[in-house]
Scaffold this active site. Structure first.
Site, PDB file in Angstrom:
ATOM      1  N   ASN A   1      37.039  39.089  42.566  1.00  0.00           N
ATOM      2  CA  ASN A   1      36.413  40.303  42.013  1.00  0.00           C
ATOM      3  C   ASN A   1      36.644  40.300  40.509  1.00  0.00           C
ATOM      4  O   ASN A   1      37.761  40.529  40.051  1.00  0.00           O
ATOM      5  CB  ASN A   1      37.052  41.538  42.679  1.00  0.00           C
ATOM      6  CG  ASN A   1      36.561  42.834  42.063  1.00  0.00           C
ATOM      7  OD1 ASN A   1      35.617  42.849  41.251  1.00  0.00           O
ATOM      8  ND2 ASN A   1      37.201  43.935  42.427  1.00  0.00           N
ATOM      9  N   TRP A   2      35.587  40.012  39.763  1.00  0.00           N
ATOM     10  CA  TRP A   2      35.732  39.908  38.300  1.00  0.00           C
ATOM     11  C   TRP A   2      35.864  41.277  37.637  1.00  0.00           C
ATOM     12  O   TRP A   2      36.141  41.353  36.454  1.00  0.00           O
ATOM     13  CB  TRP A   2      34.532  39.152  37.709  1.00  0.00           C
ATOM     14  CG  TRP A   2      34.413  37.724  38.140  1.00  0.00           C
ATOM     15  CD1 TRP A   2      35.276  37.029  38.957  1.00  0.00           C
ATOM     16  CD2 TRP A   2      33.374  36.797  37.790  1.00  0.00           C
ATOM     17  NE1 TRP A   2      34.835  35.737  39.127  1.00  0.00           N
ATOM     18  CE2 TRP A   2      33.665  35.558  38.416  1.00  0.00           C
ATOM     19  CE3 TRP A   2      32.222  36.884  37.012  1.00  0.00           C
ATOM     20  CZ2 TRP A   2      32.861  34.435  38.284  1.00  0.00           C
ATOM     21  CZ3 TRP A   2      31.403  35.766  36.876  1.00  0.00           C
ATOM     22  CH2 TRP A   2      31.725  34.552  37.505  1.00  0.00           C
ATOM     23  N   LYS A   3      35.595  42.342  38.371  1.00  0.00           N
ATOM     24  CA  LYS A   3      35.611  43.712  37.816  1.00  0.00           C
ATOM     25  C   LYS A   3      34.725  43.771  36.569  1.00  0.00           C
ATOM     26  O   LYS A   3      33.715  43.069  36.513  1.00  0.00           O
ATOM     27  CB  LYS A   3      37.054  44.162  37.563  1.00  0.00           C
ATOM     28  CG  LYS A   3      37.929  44.006  38.831  1.00  0.00           C
ATOM     29  CD  LYS A   3      39.259  44.674  38.774  1.00  0.00           C
ATOM     30  CE  LYS A   3      39.986  44.468  40.090  1.00  0.00           C
ATOM     31  NZ  LYS A   3      41.285  45.141  40.144  1.00  0.00           N
TER      32      LYS A   3
ATOM     33  N   HIS B   1      35.835  50.019  46.666  1.00  0.00           N
ATOM     34  CA  HIS B   1      37.013  49.498  45.971  1.00  0.00           C
ATOM     35  C   HIS B   1      37.832  50.686  45.480  1.00  0.00           C
ATOM     36  O   HIS B   1      37.273  51.724  45.100  1.00  0.00           O
ATOM     37  CB  HIS B   1      36.591  48.605  44.797  1.00  0.00           C
ATOM     38  CG  HIS B   1      37.753  47.879  44.206  1.00  0.00           C
ATOM     39  ND1 HIS B   1      38.612  48.475  43.309  1.00  0.00           N
ATOM     40  CD2 HIS B   1      38.236  46.627  44.407  1.00  0.00           C
ATOM     41  CE1 HIS B   1      39.559  47.606  42.985  1.00  0.00           C
ATOM     42  NE2 HIS B   1      39.351  46.475  43.641  1.00  0.00           N
TER      43      HIS B   1
ATOM     44  N   GLU C   1      39.157  51.375  42.825  1.00  0.00           N
ATOM     45  CA  GLU C   1      38.786  51.874  41.499  1.00  0.00           C
ATOM     46  C   GLU C   1      37.536  52.751  41.574  1.00  0.00           C
ATOM     47  O   GLU C   1      37.381  53.688  40.791  1.00  0.00           O
ATOM     48  CB  GLU C   1      38.618  50.681  40.541  1.00  0.00           C
ATOM     49  CG  GLU C   1      39.975  50.070  40.206  1.00  0.00           C
ATOM     50  CD  GLU C   1      39.980  48.575  39.943  1.00  0.00           C
ATOM     51  OE1 GLU C   1      38.912  48.012  39.652  1.00  0.00           O
ATOM     52  OE2 GLU C   1      41.062  47.969  40.035  1.00  0.00           O
TER      53      GLU C   1
ATOM     54  N   GLU D   1      43.659  46.637  50.354  1.00  0.00           N
ATOM     55  CA  GLU D   1      44.191  46.516  49.000  1.00  0.00           C
ATOM     56  C   GLU D   1      45.063  47.737  48.683  1.00  0.00           C
ATOM     57  O   GLU D   1      44.535  48.795  48.314  1.00  0.00           O
ATOM     58  CB  GLU D   1      43.053  46.453  47.976  1.00  0.00           C
ATOM     59  CG  GLU D   1      42.151  45.258  48.137  1.00  0.00           C
ATOM     60  CD  GLU D   1      41.446  44.911  46.827  1.00  0.00           C
ATOM     61  OE1 GLU D   1      41.599  43.770  46.383  1.00  0.00           O
ATOM     62  OE2 GLU D   1      40.775  45.784  46.251  1.00  0.00           O
TER      63      GLU D   1
ATOM     64  N   GLY E   1      46.757  44.797  40.205  1.00  0.00           N
ATOM     65  CA  GLY E   1      46.919  44.608  38.766  1.00  0.00           C
ATOM     66  C   GLY E   1      48.314  44.920  38.255  1.00  0.00           C
ATOM     67  O   GLY E   1      48.540  45.045  37.051  1.00  0.00           O
TER      68      GLY E   1
ATOM     69  N   SER F   1      47.374  41.556  43.341  1.00  0.00           N
ATOM     70  CA  SER F   1      48.265  40.615  42.657  1.00  0.00           C
ATOM     71  C   SER F   1      48.412  39.267  43.371  1.00  0.00           C
ATOM     72  O   SER F   1      49.488  38.668  43.361  1.00  0.00           O
ATOM     73  CB  SER F   1      49.643  41.253  42.420  1.00  0.00           C
ATOM     74  OG  SER F   1      49.509  42.375  41.559  1.00  0.00           O
TER      75      SER F   1
ATOM     76  N   GLY G   1      41.733  39.751  41.938  1.00  0.00           N
ATOM     77  CA  GLY G   1      41.218  40.336  40.700  1.00  0.00           C
ATOM     78  C   GLY G   1      41.529  39.436  39.518  1.00  0.00           C
ATOM     79  O   GLY G   1      40.861  38.419  39.279  1.00  0.00           O
ATOM     80  N   GLY G   2      42.568  39.774  38.787  1.00  0.00           N
ATOM     81  CA  GLY G   2      42.916  39.086  37.540  1.00  0.00           C
ATOM     82  C   GLY G   2      42.922  37.564  37.629  1.00  0.00           C
ATOM     83  O   GLY G   2      42.373  36.881  36.753  1.00  0.00           O
TER      84      GLY G   2
HETATM   85  O1  LIG Z   1      41.610  44.879  42.977  1.00  0.00           O
HETATM   86  C1  LIG Z   1      41.793  43.715  43.248  1.00  0.00           C
HETATM   87  C2  LIG Z   1      40.715  42.888  43.786  1.00  0.00           C
HETATM   88  O2  LIG Z   1      39.629  43.672  44.188  1.00  0.00           O
HETATM   89  C3  LIG Z   1      43.114  43.063  43.004  1.00  0.00           C
HETATM   90  O3  LIG Z   1      43.295  42.920  41.644  1.00  0.00           O
HETATM   91  P1  LIG Z   1      44.520  42.021  41.089  1.00  0.00           P
HETATM   92  O4  LIG Z   1      44.433  40.692  41.809  1.00  0.00           O
HETATM   93  O5  LIG Z   1      44.271  41.895  39.618  1.00  0.00           O
HETATM   94  O6  LIG Z   1      45.780  42.744  41.436  1.00  0.00           O
END
Ligand SMILES: O=C(CO)COP(=O)(O)O
Length: 271
Positions: free
Chosen positions: A18-20, A110, A112, A182, A188, A228, A249-250
């Site tokens: 997920n590149w956000k 998600h 967020e 999640e 993050g 993470s 994510g990251g």
């Molecule tokens: O929200 C995430 C994937 O959708 C997880 O993010 P991180 O891997 O950066 O913690």
């Protein structure tokens, strides 16, 4: 273990990035090209472990052109969709558009989107219905915040999100569903849920899916863990029986690191 002793997975693992809100359409193409080259060099078996990326909307046309032109075996999807199909909904993106762009998947709910945009289970149920209407597989995200975890009600809280967001889904539709657990406190933050925490929730989600749709369907649904995930912790997480993949994510923004996550069976670790 995700695999039985003969090395066969219960369900095909899905490693999703997920590149956000990162990577413009030029950067996105470079990242995907690098990822594809790295995995091709490593002779990654895409039939054994599936790879998907979730770029911003504005990258999707470029991603489609690249994957079609170079015949890349990588799936892709969007990070959100509208509950509506077309009309006066300024700023919204229809599932129909995603389907035309070759999206296999779409993230729904998600944390967020739930936290920042106030998306409710009712809205997410409508978005899931929209995804199925257009033949795009929803990846439903669920998970608790730190306060809920500390209160010890995380299992019930997460299952309530699951039930609410899946209202109206048929057993036939659920066969292709993907769920991502999640925990918000692990996103993050560098704070990864332990493999046992991931297994506890992924197993509870599968039991709930069995109640909703029957054992056979629940046995087909892939349940991912996200929060993470890195190359150096993914193998332990995916060793758990009910964890069928990861939503990253990251670490998905670095082609080398993400490729090493995809190749979790080889225990490759980047320092
Ligand atoms: O929200 C995430 C994937 O959708 C997880 O993010 P991180 O891997 O950066 O913690």
């Amino acid at each position: 273990m995700t695999t039985s002793t003969n090395g066969v997975f219960d369900r095909k693992p899905l490693i999703a990035g997920n590149w956000k809100m990162n990577m413009d359409h030029v950067q996105g193409i470079t990242l995907l090209q690098k990822l594809a080259w790295t995995l091709a060099d490593a002779e990654h078996d895409f039939d054994r472990v599936e790879v998907a990326v979730f770029p911003p909307f504005t990258d999707l046309r470029g991603v489609q052109t690249l994957t079609m032109g170079d015949n890349l075996p990588v799936h892709y999807g969007a990070q959100d969709l509208s509950a509506h199909d077309s009309g006066a909904y300024t700023g919204e993106i229809s599932g129909q558009f995603l389907s035309r762009l070759g999206c296999s998947y779409v993230l729904v709910g998600h944390s967020e989107r739930r936290a920042i945009h106030g998306e409710t289970n009712e809205l997410l149920a409508a978005k899931i219905a929209a995804a199925y209407r257009h033949g795009v597989t929803p990846v439903l995200c669920v998970g608790e915040g730190l306060d809920i975890r500390q209160a010890g009600t995380h299992v019930e809280y997460t299952l309530e999100q699951l039930r609410g967001s899946l209202a109206g889904v048929t057993a036939e539709q659920a066969e292709t569903l993907v769920v991502a657990y999640e925990p918000v406190w692990a996103i993050g933050t560098g704070e990864v849920a332990g493999p046992k925490d991931a297994q506890e929730l992924c197993a509870a989600i599968r039991v709930e899916l069995a109640k909703l749709f029957g054992d056979e369907v629940a046995g087909k649904v892939r349940v991912l863990y996200g929060g993470s995930v890195k190359a150096n912790n993914v193998a332990q997480i995916l060793a758990e029986k009910d964890v069928d993949g990861v939503l990253v994510g990251g670490a998905s923004l670095d082609a080398g690191e993400f490729a090493n996550i995809v190749r979790f069976e080889h225990h490759l670790v980047t320092e």
